[in-house]
Write an enzyme that holds these catalytic residues in place. Structure first.
Site, PDB file in Angstrom:
ATOM      1  N   GLU A 121     -12.861  -0.281   2.055  1.00  0.00           N
ATOM      2  CA  GLU A 121     -11.846  -0.261   0.998  1.00  0.00           C
ATOM      3  C   GLU A 121     -12.082  -1.421   0.037  1.00  0.00           C
ATOM      4  O   GLU A 121     -11.837  -1.303  -1.153  1.00  0.00           O
ATOM      5  CB  GLU A 121     -10.445  -0.399   1.589  1.00  0.00           C
ATOM      6  CG  GLU A 121      -9.874   0.878   2.075  1.00  0.00           C
ATOM      7  CD  GLU A 121      -8.396   0.746   2.397  1.00  0.00           C
ATOM      8  OE1 GLU A 121      -7.815   1.790   2.704  1.00  0.00           O
ATOM      9  OE2 GLU A 121      -7.822  -0.356   2.355  1.00  0.00           O
ATOM     10  N   CYS A 131       0.809  -1.225   0.000  1.00  0.00           N
ATOM     11  CA  CYS A 131       0.000   0.000   0.000  1.00  0.00           C
ATOM     12  C   CYS A 131       0.839   1.270   0.000  1.00  0.00           C
ATOM     13  O   CYS A 131       0.296   2.366  -0.061  1.00  0.00           O
ATOM     14  CB  CYS A 131      -0.976  -0.009   1.168  1.00  0.00           C
ATOM     15  SG  CYS A 131      -2.217  -1.304   1.022  1.00  0.00           S
ATOM     16  N   HIS A 184     -12.994   9.965  -7.857  1.00  0.00           N
ATOM     17  CA  HIS A 184     -12.030  10.114  -8.950  1.00  0.00           C
ATOM     18  C   HIS A 184     -10.948  11.154  -8.643  1.00  0.00           C
ATOM     19  O   HIS A 184     -10.561  11.942  -9.500  1.00  0.00           O
ATOM     20  CB  HIS A 184     -12.741  10.403 -10.277  1.00  0.00           C
ATOM     21  CG  HIS A 184     -13.358   9.174 -10.853  1.00  0.00           C
ATOM     22  ND1 HIS A 184     -14.574   8.695 -10.424  1.00  0.00           N
ATOM     23  CD2 HIS A 184     -12.914   8.309 -11.795  1.00  0.00           C
ATOM     24  CE1 HIS A 184     -14.870   7.588 -11.091  1.00  0.00           C
ATOM     25  NE2 HIS A 184     -13.873   7.327 -11.927  1.00  0.00           N
TER      26      HIS A 184
END
Length: 117
Positions: free
Chosen positions: A107, A24, A68
Site C-alpha cells: 500500500e 482509512c 484506476h
C-alpha cells in the site's frame, strides 16, 4: 530458482469495517505495488523459470480490473485491505501461473501484505 515481477497500479478504496474515526474509513487512494513471485527449475534451453512476458500477459487482465478503479467496487474486494487484495490476486493468478509461490501487495513503500496460498 525464484523470480519476481512487480506491477504498479493506482486505485482508490475505503475500509468499511474499521471505526468511522479511523482515517482509512474515508475514501482515499494508494499507489500500489504488486509483486508476483514464481518458483521452479530453470529451463536449460531458455534459461528461464518462466518468461517475464508470460507473467505480464497472464496478469494484464487482473491489473486492468484494479488500475484506476475504486477497489470496493471490484467483485471480491468489498473490504479491500492489502491482505484481501493479495489473496484476490492469488486466487485469480494461480490458475494462470502454476509456479506462483507468493503475492506481495504494497500500500505504501513501508506497508505490505504477502500471501503464499
Amino acid at each position: 530458482m525464484k523470480i519476481t515481477q512487480a506491477f504498479t497500479f493506482e486505485a482508490a478504496h475505503r475500509l468499511p469495517r474499521v471505526p468511522e474515526t479511523h482515517r482509512c474509513f474515508r475514501m482515499h487512494g494508494h499507489s500500489y505495488r504488486a509483486e508476483l513471485a514464481l518458483e521452479g527449475p530453470v529451463d536449460p534451453v531458455t534459461g528461464f523459470v518462466i518468461d517475464f512476458f508470460e507473467v505480464e500477459a497472464a496478469f494484464a487482465p487482473l491489473l486492468a480490473r484494479l488500475d484506476h478503479h475504486c477497489l470496493n467496487e471490484v467483485e471480491g474486494l468489498e473490504n479491500p485491505t492489502a491482505e484481501h487484495i493479495a489473496m484476490w490476486i492469488w486466487q485469480r493468478a494461480k490458475p494462470l501461473l502454476p509456479l506462483l509461490c507468493s503475492v506481495r501487495v504494497y500500500e505504501t513503500p513501508q506497508c505490505w501484505a504477502e500471501y503464499q496460498g
